[in-house]
Write a protein that holds these residues in place. Structure first.
Motif, PDB file in Angstrom:
ATOM      1  N   ALA A 104       0.812  -1.218   0.000  1.00  0.00           N
ATOM      2  CA  ALA A 104       0.000   0.000   0.000  1.00  0.00           C
ATOM      3  C   ALA A 104       0.845   1.266   0.000  1.00  0.00           C
ATOM      4  N   TYR A 105       2.003   1.212   0.654  1.00  0.00           N
ATOM      5  CA  TYR A 105       2.817   2.410   0.804  1.00  0.00           C
ATOM      6  C   TYR A 105       4.080   2.391  -0.055  1.00  0.00           C
ATOM      7  N   THR A 107       6.575   3.387  -2.875  1.00  0.00           N
ATOM      8  CA  THR A 107       6.795   4.716  -3.460  1.00  0.00           C
ATOM      9  C   THR A 107       7.498   4.671  -4.817  1.00  0.00           C
ATOM     10  N   GLY A 176      -3.163   2.893  -2.921  1.00  0.00           N
ATOM     11  CA  GLY A 176      -2.663   1.953  -1.915  1.00  0.00           C
ATOM     12  C   GLY A 176      -3.740   1.416  -0.992  1.00  0.00           C
ATOM     13  N   SER A 177      -4.874   2.132  -0.932  1.00  0.00           N
ATOM     14  CA  SER A 177      -5.946   1.688  -0.033  1.00  0.00           C
ATOM     15  C   SER A 177      -6.516   0.331  -0.449  1.00  0.00           C
TER      16      SER A 177
END
Length: 507
Positions: A104-105, A107, A176-177
């Protein structure tokens, strides 16, 4: 028909209370994996916009999960047989939830590819354990068929819930949710599973051979990578070297299994024509369908301009068809025959994919919705019956390894399908003629073209989008045609290999 695999205490096992509640926990694990697999397709346009992956990186994001899970399924299935299927399932579910946060996170494209690979490691523990526990929970053949139907129907329901919930999240939150929805499902699975699931394992398992694990992992990943590279860039030294490495490792794995007193995978299972036929049918089915599944969300959103939630609803007929077919597949196979239900289901999917070769940019929903419904019905019949055949072909002590073979065929088919059919779509797409001065990023992916078009003058932007969308549709229809050919070939193979196969009965 009296089953030779049915244990002496089968009646007591059938009457044991709590088995249906235990099944409800197992299907949560299936739901976890199915939702994760489907939401990625919806999130792809947003990932393209935010992380700006290349076309190759986008394919890696889509298929690295399948690469890793295909390489580890047999090892994890066998590990579950040895240390306990309940234990491996709960550990895997916890890890799956934790790694979902990393997804989800992410980058960068590289970080997301790594996170997807780690998710594959965790996912490899889930599916074999669920099917193996079903094999040990339900000794009555008719009850087991219904349980497998519910298991398969839940996976299909997950393919519907994933896009709808994912579409809602994408319209209100960042991409990402869609990975974070794994967390509540994982929490319920672990907390309830600790109390409800019975432990089961092979009472005389032998050691877990780490060299076999390594050979399996290297062989599967290298072989699939070779196919992917050859399909994307043609035959070069990298694809040839990876192919040779994969073939050598898999050959070593097979030879080693024949020499071990307690092999990771009993290769003698493949002497059973029903087992081999069911595994081959699963592999070819997923291979032929995966290109459509991976690119359909992009078609609905980036070509037809649907919102994510609307795109999720548009894919619902496939799940509805699969759920309905899965629940009655066992009964249909007993009334008619295993090969009629499996081959008929695969032929129906093939014909539906053939109909999708008529897709255009502005094709109305009735054609697409009808085709998806037929795909769901055909796949629901086929996958449910082949899973039943595979589980019934082995003693319950080997249920984990057999389930892992079934899931390996599924994941390998997905990886190969995305690599081959995805490369067909990408190869056709790159060839479109763009307006002069268009950045090269527009040729990498349709998402890239949409992003580039947003910064161009209106007339140039419109010309670019028209050319890019038409080229994408051309690639998608070609891939659908290839998939239809594969499915019809799979139907013919199933008709031959599953001749004389019957599902067990209670009498």
């Amino acid at each position: 028909m009296t089953s030779t695999l049915r244990p002496a205490n089968a009646n007591e096992a059938v009457k044991r209370p709590g088995r249906w509640l235990a099944l409800s926990v197992l299907v949560l694990a299936v739901l976890l994996v199915a939702v994760d697999a489907t939401v990625l397709g919806l999130a792809t346009p947003y990932i393209s916009e935010d992380l700006s992956p290349s076309g190759t990186q986008l394919l890696w994001i889509g298929d690295v999960y399948s690469f890793v899970i295909a390489g580890l399924l047999v090892s994890m299935g066998s590990l579950g047989d040895r240390v306990g299927r309940k234990r491996i399932l709960l550990i895997g579910a916890t890890a799956f939830g934790a790694v979902s946060v990393l997804n989800a996170y992410a980058t960068t494209p590289e970080m997301l590819i790594l996170a997807r690979a780690l998710l594959g490691v965790a996912g490899a523990t889930l599916m074999p354990a669920t099917l193996a526990l079903i094999r040990n929970l339900f000794h009555d053949p008719r009850e087991r068929s219904l349980a497998i139907g519910i298991w398969g129907a839940t996976a299909s329901a997950g393919t519907a819930v994933g896009p709808i919930v994912g579409g809602f999240l994408l319209e209100h939150f960042w991409w990402g949710s869609v990975f974070l929805i794994n967390l509540p499902v994982m929490a319920v699975l672990v907390l309830v599973g600790v109390k409800l699931l019975p432990e089961s394992k092979n009472t005389s398992p032998g050691p877990w051979d780490l060299l076999s694990v390594l050979l399996s992992l290297v062989g599967m990943i290298a072989a699939v990578y070779a196919v992917k590279e050859a399909a994307t860039h043609g035959f070069g030294w990298e694809s040839v070297a990876a192919g040779l490495l994969g073939a050598a490792a898999l050959h070593g794995f097979v030879r080693r299994q024949f020499t071990l007193p307690a092999p990771l995978l009993d290769m003698r299972l493949f002497r059973n024509r029903g087992f081999s036929g069911a595994v081959l049918a699963d592999l070819l089915t997923v291979l032929g369908m995966s290109g459509l599944v991976f690119f359909l969300s992009q078609y609905l959103q980036l070509v037809q301009g649907r919102r994510p939630f609307e795109a999720g609803l548009a894919e619902l007929p496939a799940a509805i068809g699969a759920v309905a077919a899965g629940l009655v597949a066992g009964r249909a196979a007993r009334r008619y025959s295993v090969r009629a239900v499996v081959a008929g289901g695969l032929a129906a999917v093939g014909l539906a994919l053939a109909a999708l070769t008529l897709l255009g940019q502005h094709t109305g929903y009735p054609l697409l919705g009808t085709a998806l419904l037929v795909v769901g019905v055909g796949a629901g019949f086929s996958f449910t019956v082949t899973a039943d055949v595979i589980l019934a072909s082995v003693p319950k002590e080997q249920a984990g390894a057999a389930s892992a073979v079934s899931e390996t065929a599924y994941e390998l088919g997905a990886a190969l399908g995305i690599a081959l059919l995805g490369s067909v779509v990408t190869g056709v797409y790159k060839g479109f003629t763009a307006p002069a001065g268009t950045p090269e990023a527009a040729h990498e992916s349709l998402g890239g073209a949409v992003e580039v078009a947003a910064g161009l003058p209106a007339h140039t932007s419109e010309a670019l989008l028209e050319a890019a969308r038409q080229s994408f549709v051309d690639g998608l229809t070609l891939a659908s045609g290839v998939g239809a050919t594969v499915l019809l070939a799979a139907a013919a193979a199933a008709w031959i290999l599953l001749r004389g196969q019957k599902l067990e009965d209670t009498t």
